[in-house]
Write an enzyme that holds these catalytic residues in place. Structure first.
Site, PDB file in Angstrom:
ATOM      1  N   TYR A 150       1.348  28.950 -15.960  1.00 15.55           N
ATOM      2  CA  TYR A 150       2.713  28.399 -15.992  1.00 15.55           C
ATOM      3  C   TYR A 150       2.779  27.000 -15.390  1.00 15.55           C
ATOM      4  CZ  TYR A 150       4.292  32.870 -17.604  1.00 15.55           C
ATOM      5  OH  TYR A 150       4.459  33.997 -18.365  1.00 15.55           O
ATOM      6  N   LYS A 220      -7.001  40.495 -13.293  1.00 15.86           N
ATOM      7  CA  LYS A 220      -8.063  40.654 -14.292  1.00 15.86           C
ATOM      8  C   LYS A 220      -9.297  39.936 -13.746  1.00 15.86           C
ATOM      9  CE  LYS A 220      -9.402  41.964 -18.444  1.00 15.86           C
ATOM     10  NZ  LYS A 220      -9.537  43.361 -18.859  1.00 15.86           N
ATOM     11  N   ASP A 286      -5.442  45.678 -17.398  1.00 14.59           N
ATOM     12  CA  ASP A 286      -5.349  46.489 -18.619  1.00 14.59           C
ATOM     13  C   ASP A 286      -5.132  47.967 -18.307  1.00 14.59           C
ATOM     14  OD1 ASP A 286      -7.936  46.443 -17.641  1.00 14.59           O
ATOM     15  OD2 ASP A 286      -8.913  46.007 -19.548  1.00 14.59           O
ATOM     16  N   ASP A 310       4.794  38.559 -15.837  1.00 13.19           N
ATOM     17  CA  ASP A 310       5.712  38.391 -16.966  1.00 13.19           C
ATOM     18  C   ASP A 310       5.578  39.587 -17.918  1.00 13.19           C
ATOM     19  OD1 ASP A 310       7.507  37.251 -18.704  1.00 13.19           O
ATOM     20  OD2 ASP A 310       6.310  35.479 -19.153  1.00 13.19           O
TER      21      ASP A 310
HETATM   22  O1  LIG Z   1      11.000  30.451 -19.524  1.00 14.20           O
HETATM   23  C1  LIG Z   1      10.962  31.147 -20.534  1.00 14.20           C
HETATM   24  O2  LIG Z   1      11.411  30.776 -21.610  1.00 14.20           O
HETATM   25  C2  LIG Z   1      10.397  32.545 -20.444  1.00 14.20           C
HETATM   26  C3  LIG Z   1      10.362  33.064 -19.046  1.00 14.20           C
HETATM   27  C4  LIG Z   1      10.066  34.497 -18.959  1.00 14.20           C
HETATM   28  O3  LIG Z   1       9.659  35.157 -19.887  1.00 14.20           O
HETATM   29  C5  LIG Z   1      10.323  35.177 -17.690  1.00 14.20           C
HETATM   30  O4  LIG Z   1      10.741  34.545 -16.739  1.00 14.20           O
HETATM   31  O5  LIG Z   1      10.096  36.389 -17.610  1.00 14.20           O
HETATM   32 MG   LIG Z   2       9.400  37.221 -19.406  1.00 14.82          MG
END
Ligand SMILES: O=C(O)CCC(=O)C(=O)O
Ligand SMILES: [Mg+2]
Ligand SMILES: NC(=O)C1=CN([C@@H]2O[C@H](COP(=O)(O)OP(=O)(O)OC[C@H]3O[C@@H](n4cnc5c(N)ncnc54)[C@H](OP(=O)(O)O)[C@@H]3O)[C@@H](O)[C@H]2O)C=CC1
Length: 421
Positions: A150, A220, A286, A310
């Protein structure tokens, strides 16, 4: 107390009776769910404190609304206001795929260094679920919120930057395993010791405060040894260094097993459990995704990196009824800054239809009320959600899976929640 401004004093929030709280309405379904949720929050606060407390909402702009009004997707003014007022709440913001602006949601987290994404996942009685025993799911995800892929360090195939990086990798580091080098996009995944430590510290502190028996580090690390494997190792080291008298780790278990055998290691773990110590363990990502389905009672607090977190958030949300009811918070426990937000996105196909479930952003509001110490108002909302769902008056997402449900619009669901406060 202080013109409606929430402040942090010696690590403790000082909240006036009329705190100013910035909100971002959000894109897509954002305006619908925010209008519904904020009405319920206001009504709960009014009822809990007989009008003595009241949130002064301050709209700040981000996303499409900001772009249309100011030409900027994330105006500096918005960051300044959240910085100033400490606590904010937001609706979802759209991120284009495969090009265009980078995520504004991620940018907010990074700009304010909101290093924990906290996502509690529990089942509400009566909510339809694809699993047999959704009530067995009671987990809190601590997702690292500032690092990992990210960070947005990636280069498009064929770009000058990609060529430079590729050249560096090939000539300086002897990398020869990129299968199709010329046409590969390249990304970099930073995972640091400090980033891991502050996340795992927050997870263990949460487990101690809320009497949770386990913290699981999900990674992982077998494949990504120095990023995800680093996370696991630094996490265990931090647990043993800073919480020596409060935790027993699987790292310690393995050391005892190697020296004294399995029976001795089992005994040591049992003794630690009997003494009320938190078991800090780890799971490869996993198999973790299988085990949260097959034996969810074994997991309580989950600490993991950004991308795993996420995926895990949405997977776990599905087990307890879907992301229509999945709240979250982005927090910096040191500065006191926090932005509360739903786990889901802008669901564009439902935008402006007054249709979707406002529970995710509403329950994010409950997390916010708890964070402010306004537990009475938070409890009123939670009880009302429980009561309303068990009466089978629900939005489309639950109605399509429930026998005998009355389907209502987003705003009507809010009316029902207010009635049931
Ligand atoms: O920033 C985004 O568009 C996706 C963020 C996301 O999926 C989340 O924060 O869980
Ligand atoms: Mg998300
Ligand atoms: N933090 C944030 O602001 C986030 C932003 N996003 C962004 O949102 C945009 C859309 O992403 P997408 O992948 O479609 O994911 P979304 O989470 O927006 O929606 C996916 C599906 O989830 C269900 N859903 C979402 N919200 C609700 C709700 N409140 N009530 C009931 N059901 C709901 C709907 O399912 P169904 O079709 O079954 O009815 C919807 O079609 C993207 O730009 C993405 O980047 C994504 C995640 C988080």
């Amino acid at each position: 107390m202080t013109n409606g401004k929430i402040v942090v004093e010696n690590g403790v929030l000082n909240v006036p009776n009329n705190p100013v709280i910035p909100f971002i309405e959000g894109d897509g379904i954002g305006p619908d769910i925010w209008a519904a949720a904020s009405r319920v929050i206001d009504a709960a606060v009014e009822k809990a404190y007989n009008g003595e407390k009241k949130i002064e909402w301050l709209e700040v702009l981000a996303g499409e609304k900001a772009f249309n009004q100011t030409g900027e997707w994330l105006p500096q003014e918005t960051l300044n206001k959240i910085d100033e007022y400490l606590i904010a709440i937001k609706g979802p913001l759209t991120t284009p795929i495969g090009g265009g602006i980078r995520s504004l949601n991620v940018a907010l987290r990074q700009e304010l260094d909101l290093y924990v994404c906290l996502r509690p996942v529990r089942h509400f009685d009566g909510v339809p679920s694809p699993v047999k025993r959704p009530e067995d799911v009671d987990m809190v995800i601590f997702r690292e919120n500032t690092e990992d892929i990210y960070a947005g360090i990636e280069y498009q195939a064929g770009s000058d930057e990609q060529k430079k990086l590729l050249n560096f990798l090939q000539t300086e580091l002897g990398v020869n395993k990129i299968r199709f080098p010329e046409t590969s996009g390249l990304g970099i995944k930073p995972v640091s010791q400090e980033g891991t430590e502050r996340l795992v510290r927050a997870a263990i502190e949460y487990a101690i405060k809320h009497d949770k028996p386990t913290v699981t580090l999900v990674h992982k690390g077998n494949i990504m040894k120095f990023t995800e494997g680093g996370f696991k190792n630094w996490g265990y080291e931090l647990a043993e260094k800073e919480f020596a008298d409060k935790v027993f780790t699987w790292n310690q278990y393995d050391a005892i097993k190697a020296e004294q055998g399995e029976a001795a290691a089992n005994e040591a773990q049992k003794a630690a459990e009997a003494a009320g110590k938190i078991i800090v363990k780890d799971s490869i990502a996993d198999i973790f995704l299988q085990q949260i389905l097959t034996r969810p009672t074994e997991f309580d607090v989950v600490a993991t990196m950004n991308l795993n977190g996420d995926y895990i958030s949405d997977a776990l949300a599905a087990q307890v009824g879907g992301i229509g009811i999945a709240p979250g918070a982005n927090i910096n426990y040191v500065t006191g800054h926090a932005i509360f937000e739903a786990t889901h996105g802008t669901a564009p196909k439902y935008a402006g239809q007054d249709k979707v479930n406002p529970s995710s952003v509403l329950l994010s509001g409950v997390l916010m009320l708890e964070h402010l110490g306004w537990q009475e108002a938070a409890d009123l909302v939670t009880k009302s959600v429980e009561k309303t769902i068990s009466s089978k008056v629900v939005t489309y997402d639950f109605a399509r899976l429930m026998d005998g449900a009355t389907e209502v619009k987003c705003s009507e669901f809010a009316n029902e929640l207010i009635k049931n406060l």
